[in-house]
Write an enzyme that holds these catalytic residues in place. Structure first.
Site, PDB file in Angstrom:
ATOM      1  N   THR A 194      55.491  35.442  36.056  1.00  0.00           N
ATOM      2  CA  THR A 194      56.824  35.702  36.589  1.00  0.00           C
ATOM      3  C   THR A 194      57.104  37.189  36.720  1.00  0.00           C
ATOM      4  O   THR A 194      57.670  37.655  37.699  1.00  0.00           O
ATOM      5  CB  THR A 194      57.874  35.054  35.658  1.00  0.00           C
ATOM      6  OG1 THR A 194      57.554  33.679  35.523  1.00  0.00           O
ATOM      7  CG2 THR A 194      59.263  35.190  36.218  1.00  0.00           C
ATOM      8  N   LYS A 249      55.048  31.284  21.341  1.00  0.00           N
ATOM      9  CA  LYS A 249      56.173  30.980  22.219  1.00  0.00           C
ATOM     10  C   LYS A 249      56.846  29.727  21.680  1.00  0.00           C
ATOM     11  O   LYS A 249      56.276  28.645  21.738  1.00  0.00           O
ATOM     12  CB  LYS A 249      55.686  30.762  23.655  1.00  0.00           C
ATOM     13  CG  LYS A 249      56.826  30.552  24.644  1.00  0.00           C
ATOM     14  CD  LYS A 249      56.359  30.491  26.088  1.00  0.00           C
ATOM     15  CE  LYS A 249      57.552  30.343  27.027  1.00  0.00           C
ATOM     16  NZ  LYS A 249      57.159  30.284  28.440  1.00  0.00           N
ATOM     17  N   THR A 273      54.157  34.044  30.648  1.00  0.00           N
ATOM     18  CA  THR A 273      54.476  33.793  29.239  1.00  0.00           C
ATOM     19  C   THR A 273      53.859  32.495  28.709  1.00  0.00           C
ATOM     20  O   THR A 273      53.732  32.328  27.503  1.00  0.00           O
ATOM     21  CB  THR A 273      56.006  33.740  29.021  1.00  0.00           C
ATOM     22  OG1 THR A 273      56.555  32.724  29.852  1.00  0.00           O
ATOM     23  CG2 THR A 273      56.641  35.071  29.340  1.00  0.00           C
ATOM     24  N   ASP A 274      53.470  31.580  29.606  1.00  0.00           N
ATOM     25  CA  ASP A 274      52.994  30.268  29.152  1.00  0.00           C
ATOM     26  C   ASP A 274      51.844  30.363  28.153  1.00  0.00           C
ATOM     27  O   ASP A 274      51.843  29.682  27.138  1.00  0.00           O
ATOM     28  CB  ASP A 274      52.541  29.415  30.347  1.00  0.00           C
ATOM     29  CG  ASP A 274      53.670  28.581  30.920  1.00  0.00           C
ATOM     30  OD1 ASP A 274      54.750  29.149  31.137  1.00  0.00           O
ATOM     31  OD2 ASP A 274      53.473  27.372  31.143  1.00  0.00           O
TER      32      ASP A 274
END
Lengths: 429, 429
Positions: free
Chosen positions: A103, A258, A179-180
């Site tokens: 992103t 995360k 970020t995944d």
């Protein structure tokens, strides 16, 4: 990318028949009337719908068969952006920004639907002018993938890229990353580049930069500041520490996870505090724990994916272990329950895996806290089967470490020695 | 259990030769001198060591070959405990306590090494006298297993036991349960007994009752108080809410997760606050959210274990999906990354699983937060493959729900309908 990007079959015919293409502003009559911009579709979409972006910002899929009338209102012109190269300031340090996608590195072009890596140095300066005041930033696009598509082979390429830059004058390196799977890459770099002489910051954003709530700018600015000002080394994840825009955390690469799908402060250091916190322009070091261990820098940049992560749950069929043995895996990382347990129904096949020479390590699906396998009968049984307790290593970090240890060992015995050694502060001792 | 419980081969010969047995207090000369009690060993232990419990409370394994001298100091007498049946107080409500095992229901007998279910009503009153002032408690031992060994067939037995007691005069039911898989059982009971007309509290302890820090008593007292005083229904997990002894949380059964291996407040409600908190003897209801949905009570007590939980990670071999198809599974619950993603390398086999008629649902390994598969290309691709987004359902709850939905459906279509329906407040809507 074509002007009918992603459309096929029925919906493509419809657009062609009406002389329309992606990016056109149209008014449409169905049961309800809409107006908006025709959006691109994706490879695996159906061919029944045309997608409009409404003025509200929402996308809506209109069934082609139900469209009574469609009229073009205007066409969005493709603007040729001219970007100004930032002035180099000889007083500032040099940083390298490596973009891998995600992103943070994406700019959605509504005209073509293409997601393009936007992070040339010039574009960064245009969107985040604060950066040019902190450092002279070179940038390079390594790849452009959402991080759910990154593989251990990508970890290797990122590590090799960073390693190849260590003789340059860069004071630190920013890795822009989705970020995944950022925590997996952070762990991978932490092991592959252990004792690296400069700091590396993985930076992502939970909200894209076209949204007012985007965390991209603050995370980037904070990472640049951290790399330039903070006299440290190692691999860090630099992301929001709170839900507001006033605090950024620098998490140690083997201890971060995360823990929320969408919050800007989704990343957390498990079982402790972040290595550094940036607040009110100050960088505050964690006084409780020094994550950095100073030894000689000897990069080991190999990963072997013949490692299976097995999360235990009631009813798990123990035949999964047979499958893992037969498929040629060399190691199993268990995500056990509680202090590090799996049920008795697994015992026979665990014994078989041991006999076949697989490495087996135990972590806990509780995520936080120490595995302690001497407390209960189940744990002691599993120790006797040769399962190695992996202290408070996060399951995902243990998996990455196992791939790294296997990739850099001649055999499973050597791998086991690496697994027990605290390489990059991946567990507490 | 024999007086040499668990010893075999070399270590058994050693004990017999020296006329020693488990429970004897001995002084031992090796390189260092020790004194302590001979402890039992377990089925899978080696035969090289004798285990002593030292006065410090720690156990130590002494290599038989290195023992120079061993002398018996005394023998612990087996005390015959006489337990007093508590007086029934006609003014108090009746509760049933069903014991399934786990730390809370265990008493370690250092003489024999046997772990025995201690929770007869009388023993409870002896160790937790406060209980008799709250309710008249009948008790029953259903089984005596550490919860890592409980299976869906045990869930079924617990549910059937509870269901069979609903026509009795019990105001509520306490289920004593190991903490390792308590959240799975809580979810299973929540689905199987949805709309149950009384409250059920699963209670465990993170520290055994022979330790000063044990949480067993407070959790039990709080559960009894909760069941008697709180006018509610449904399945709850009742455990410490803080690290001190002043607050207990009643978590809704489909929303609770064990998030720490050893802390007494290991259990947390994910994405919200506990349904109730018991503090200073007061029961405080969560005002933000009412977990209870009132419908007719129609128990559906079946589970089908042909459901696989697949946690995605970089490097996961997509052949695991082929294995799952070939092994005859009917459903897959994915623990994807971020908003609900798995990598492109999985796509072909995911399409194959869909073609074979498997149900596929998506949760996030972030654990907290909503799965949202319309935001990114990857998510939209996966939606087009027929993967069903499961909102903010905890992965473990989604797995249990899938086993329950499959067990109570005629086919996968019917199962899918159940999976999308909010049965027991397992997701936010």
């Amino acid at each position: 990318m074509s002007s009918h990007s992603g459309y096929r079959g029925k919906s493509l015919s419809f657009l062609q028949k009406n002389n329309l293409q992606v990016g056109d502003i149209v008014s449409v009559a169905t049961d309800v009337d809409y107006s908006g911009m025709i959006m691109p579709r994706y490879e695996y979409s159906d061919d029944e719908h045309v997608v409009l972006k409404l003025k509200s910002g929402y996308n809506i899929g209109l069934e082609v068969d139900k469209i009574k009338k469609i009229k073009i209102e205007s066409t969005v012109e493709l603007k040729k952006e001219t970007i100004q190269q930032p002035q180099t300031n000889p007083k500032l340090s040099k940083l390298l920004l490596v973009s891998t996608g995600g992103t943070i590195a994406s700019k959605v072009d509504y005209r073509t639907g293409g997601v393009t890596p936007a992070l040339t140095a010039a574009e960064l300066n245009a969107t985040v002018p604060e950066l040019a005041k902190i450092a002279n930033i070179d940038s390079e696009v390594l790849f452009s993938e959402y991080s759910e598509n990154l593989l251990p082979e990508h970890w290797k390429k990122i590590a090799e890229k960073i390693n190849s830059c260590l003789n340059s004058e860069y004071k630190g390196i920013i890795v822009a990353h989705g970020t995944d799977t950022m925590q997996y890459t952070a762990a991978a770099l932490s092991f592959a580049l252990v004792n690296i002489p400069i700091p590396v910051a993985l930076v992502g954003s939970q909200r894209s930069s076209d949204r007012p709530s985007s965390d991209a700018a603050l995370n980037l600015i904070s990472a640049a500041k951290f790399l330039v000002e903070c006299d440290t080394t190692g691999i860090y994840v630099v992301m929001h520490n709170t839900t507001s825009d006033d605090e950024v955390a620098c998490h140690w690469g083997t201890r971060v996870r995360k823990n929320h799908t969408s919050k800007r402060n989704a990343f957390q250091t498990i079982g402790g505090s972040p290595a550094f916190i940036i607040k009110n322009d100050k960088i505050i070091k964690n006084q409780q724990f020094n994550y950095v261990r100073k030894r000689e820098y000897v990069p080991k940049i190999n990963f072997d994916t013949r490692v299976a992560l097995v999360k235990y749950y009631p009813g798990l069929d123990s035949n999964i272990i047979n499958y893992i043995i037969e498929a040629g895996y060399k190691a199993i990382i268990f995500e056990g329950t509680g202090l590090g347990h799996i049920g008795k129904t697994m015992y026979d096949n665990v014994a078989k895996a041991k006999k076949k020479g697989l490495f087996m390590g135990m972590t806990s699906q509780c995520i936080d806290g120490m595995v302690r396998m001497t407390v209960y009968e189940s744990g002691r049984d599993l120790l006797n089967f040769g399962i190695i307790p992996l202290a408070d290593m996060i399951p995902e970090t243990a998996l990455v470490k196992a791939m790294w240890a296997l990739g850099n060992s001649k055999n499973v015995q050597e791998m086991e020695t690496l697994m027990k050694e605290n390489i990059a502060s991946e567990f507490s001792d």
